[in-house]
Write a protein that holds these residues in place. Structure first.
Motif, PDB file in Angstrom:
ATOM      1  N   LEU A  81      19.935  -7.235   4.866  1.00 50.07           N
ATOM      2  CA  LEU A  81      20.639  -7.674   3.669  1.00 50.07           C
ATOM      3  C   LEU A  81      21.949  -8.387   3.983  1.00 50.07           C
ATOM      4  O   LEU A  81      22.553  -8.993   3.097  1.00 50.07           O
ATOM      5  CB  LEU A  81      20.903  -6.471   2.760  1.00 50.07           C
ATOM      6  N   LEU A  82      22.377  -8.342   5.235  1.00 50.75           N
ATOM      7  CA  LEU A  82      23.618  -9.016   5.635  1.00 50.75           C
ATOM      8  C   LEU A  82      23.377 -10.352   6.347  1.00 50.75           C
ATOM      9  O   LEU A  82      24.332 -11.032   6.686  1.00 50.75           O
ATOM     10  CB  LEU A  82      24.441  -8.103   6.557  1.00 50.75           C
ATOM     11  N   SER A  84      22.565 -13.129   5.298  1.00 51.02           N
ATOM     12  CA  SER A  84      23.092 -14.298   4.577  1.00 51.02           C
ATOM     13  C   SER A  84      24.601 -14.221   4.372  1.00 51.02           C
ATOM     14  O   SER A  84      25.179 -15.050   3.668  1.00 51.02           O
ATOM     15  CB  SER A  84      22.407 -14.412   3.204  1.00 51.02           C
ATOM     16  N   SER A  85      25.238 -13.244   5.007  1.00 48.56           N
ATOM     17  CA  SER A  85      26.675 -13.014   4.778  1.00 48.56           C
ATOM     18  C   SER A  85      27.535 -13.674   5.850  1.00 48.56           C
ATOM     19  O   SER A  85      28.216 -13.003   6.613  1.00 48.56           O
ATOM     20  CB  SER A  85      26.955 -11.503   4.730  1.00 48.56           C
ATOM     21  N   GLY A 139      29.687  -3.489  -3.269  1.00 50.47           N
ATOM     22  CA  GLY A 139      28.563  -4.255  -2.730  1.00 50.47           C
ATOM     23  C   GLY A 139      27.285  -4.045  -3.513  1.00 50.47           C
ATOM     24  O   GLY A 139      26.892  -4.857  -4.343  1.00 50.47           O
ATOM     25  N   GLN A 291      16.112 -10.934   3.017  1.00 50.45           N
ATOM     26  CA  GLN A 291      16.636 -10.291   1.810  1.00 50.45           C
ATOM     27  C   GLN A 291      15.547  -9.488   1.103  1.00 50.45           C
ATOM     28  O   GLN A 291      15.779  -8.364   0.646  1.00 50.45           O
ATOM     29  CB  GLN A 291      17.198 -11.354   0.862  1.00 50.45           C
ATOM     30  N   THR A 295      15.504  -5.428   0.718  1.00 47.91           N
ATOM     31  CA  THR A 295      15.484  -4.846  -0.629  1.00 47.91           C
ATOM     32  C   THR A 295      14.321  -3.874  -0.784  1.00 47.91           C
ATOM     33  O   THR A 295      14.465  -2.799  -1.391  1.00 47.91           O
ATOM     34  CB  THR A 295      15.391  -5.959  -1.687  1.00 47.91           C
ATOM     35  N   PRO A 361      25.025  -8.547  -5.998  1.00 52.53           N
ATOM     36  CA  PRO A 361      24.816  -9.991  -6.170  1.00 52.53           C
ATOM     37  C   PRO A 361      23.526 -10.360  -6.886  1.00 52.53           C
ATOM     38  O   PRO A 361      23.475 -11.353  -7.603  1.00 52.53           O
ATOM     39  CB  PRO A 361      24.825 -10.525  -4.729  1.00 52.53           C
ATOM     40  N   THR A 362      22.467  -9.570  -6.699  1.00 57.07           N
ATOM     41  CA  THR A 362      21.191  -9.931  -7.327  1.00 57.07           C
ATOM     42  C   THR A 362      21.251  -9.760  -8.844  1.00 57.07           C
ATOM     43  O   THR A 362      20.702 -10.582  -9.589  1.00 57.07           O
ATOM     44  CB  THR A 362      20.035  -9.097  -6.756  1.00 57.07           C
ATOM     45  N   LEU A 381      25.723 -15.546  -5.628  1.00 54.50           N
ATOM     46  CA  LEU A 381      24.918 -14.882  -4.607  1.00 54.50           C
ATOM     47  C   LEU A 381      25.646 -14.873  -3.266  1.00 54.50           C
ATOM     48  O   LEU A 381      25.656 -13.867  -2.554  1.00 54.50           O
ATOM     49  CB  LEU A 381      23.564 -15.580  -4.458  1.00 54.50           C
ATOM     50  N   THR A 385      27.396 -11.299  -1.623  1.00 58.43           N
ATOM     51  CA  THR A 385      26.993 -10.680  -0.360  1.00 58.43           C
ATOM     52  C   THR A 385      28.189 -10.193   0.452  1.00 58.43           C
ATOM     53  O   THR A 385      28.037  -9.339   1.326  1.00 58.43           O
ATOM     54  CB  THR A 385      26.156 -11.647   0.496  1.00 58.43           C
ATOM     55  N   TYR A 388      28.576  -6.512   0.384  1.00 56.61           N
ATOM     56  CA  TYR A 388      27.815  -5.717   1.347  1.00 56.61           C
ATOM     57  C   TYR A 388      28.652  -5.437   2.592  1.00 56.61           C
ATOM     58  O   TYR A 388      28.517  -4.385   3.224  1.00 56.61           O
ATOM     59  CB  TYR A 388      26.550  -6.473   1.772  1.00 56.61           C
TER      60      TYR A 388
END
Length: 406
Positions: A81-82, A84-85, A139, A291, A295, A361-362, A381, A385, A388
């Motif tokens: 989940l990170l 994209s951070s 987060g 992602q 999830t 964010p979702t 989005l 992130t 998180y």
């Protein structure tokens, strides 16, 4: 916990794994397919299914399978989940939105501290509940899971906290959706995205269908996502264990703080993932599906936390936790809207950043899509992130503060 006889025994490993993974999948499908399930949320469906089967003694209250989810599934979900951070990308693409997001995060911290001061003598183990909710309200569910695992929070506490949290989320989202229709907000805040929609009534309204389309995910994407996550978890936990071993915990304040940061499994996992994503952005940008996989793993966690929940304990404890969480959310909203107005942010930006903090964010992106604020979907989005990343630090920090206040 004393184990009662159940239809499925604790050592029926494959049946229990089938239930955990299968019910997580069903919860996601229901949430995405039916409006009633979306209003309840897939997380609460996942939890309630396990809660009912456990209380009716269909599945056991304890099993090595559940322990495996805490030990392996939750840590693996965090890097996924990170991915994209990228902190550099967040600043370049959404710097303005990032400012109000950080202000909203301060609102979460202030709200949690205030709520703890109010309820600390009324709710047992509030330092644990405060750590989970403060991380989650910065987060999202992944931070809640990380704090629950980090502090080895008893299953009953996790379960009735999630129940109270999800009930509050339903009320909170309803309020956010209603705010743009309230005259005082329209009068005192800029609403460029709402104005554009009202001037463009002939535009296509089925934006959700066009946005939430299937991704192009290949076998190599899945391989890189899962393989990289395993490698990062292994490296992080090994490093944190090493530093915890060599740094004394009672030498001086500096070393104690240092040990608490780099000797903590989940903070090391968050930090190492962030560094790698920032240092090798092309590699992580080219991985699709991380992602979604992360999830799905978090939904398996939601199923597990419903297993040891006692209905009696939930009825006894969830109401007070609901009001504890409500104080956090209320102060977050007051600070977000006050400073948002002061720094001339639009009403849509304030609503979405508060949503990204409290709901993740979702949920913020989903709200932007449903309201037609499509220009804010990508930025929220990206900025969301960041929660998180900082959520785990806030949860651990506030936990230490709460222990000193008890």
């Amino acid at each position: 916990m004393e184990e009662a006889n159940s239809l499925i025994s604790p050592d029926q490993t494959w049946i229990l794994w089938a239930f955990l993974v299968g019910w997580a999948a069903i919860s996601i499908v229901l949430e995405n397919k039916y409006s009633w399930a979306s209003k309840i949320s897939g997380a609460i469906i996942a939890l309630l299914g396990a809660l009912l089967l456990a209380n009716f003694q269909v599945i056991p209250l304890e099993s090595p399978v559940y322990d495996a989810v805490w030990s392996y599934i939750v840590p693996l979900s965090i890097p996924l989940l990170l991915f994209s951070s990228n902190i550099v990308k967040i600043w370049k693409e959404s710097g303005r939105l990032l400012i109000i997001f950080l202000i909203s995060s301060i609102g979460t911290v202030a709200g949690t501290v205030a709520a703890f001061a109010i309820f600390k003598d009324l709710i047992p183990n509030l330092h644990l509940i405060g750590a989970m909710l403060s991380a989650s309200y910065t987060g999202g569910g992944v931070n809640f899971a990380a704090m629950a695992s980090r502090f080895e929070v008893p299953g009953e506490i996790v379960s009735y906290t999630v129940v109270a949290d999800n009930l509050l989320m339903a009320v909170y989202i309803l309020i956010l959706i209603t705010i743009p229709a309230i005259g005082i907000f329209r009068k005192n805040f800029n609403t460029p995205h709402i104005d554009e929609i009202e001037q463009n009534t002939g535009s296509d309204t089925n934006q959700a269908a066009s946005y939430w389309k299937r991704k192009d995910v290949s076998l190599s994407d899945i391989a890189m996502a899962v393989g990289t996550s395993f490698a990062i978890v292994a490296a992080s936990f090994t490093l944190s264990d090493f530093f915890a071993e060599i740094i004394p915990d009672d030498a001086n304040v500096f070393l104690t703080i240092l040990r608490g940061i780099i000797g903590d499994n989940y903070l090391m996992l968050t930090t190492l993932t962030l560094l790698l994503v920032t240092m090798f952005p092309k590699y992580f940008d080219n991985i699709n599906g991380a992602q979604e996989i992360g999830t799905f793993l978090i939904y398996i966690f939601f199923v597990v936390i419903g297993v040891p929940a006692s209905v009696v304990l939930i009825i006894q404890n969830a109401p007070l936790i609901f009001f504890f969480a409500a104080v956090i959310v209320l102060i977050n909203m007051i600070i977000s809207f006050t400073f948002g107005k002061l720094f001339k942010f639009s009403l849509e930006e304030i609503i979405l950043t508060s949503n990204a903090n409290i709901g993740g964010p979702t949920t913020a992106a989903a709200m932007a899509i449903s309201r037609g604020w499509v220009k804010l979907v990508g930025p929220i989005l990206i900025v969301g992130t960041l929660g998180y990343i900082i959520g785990n630090y806030i949860g651990v920090g506030l936990h230490s503060l709460f222990l000193s206040m008890m």
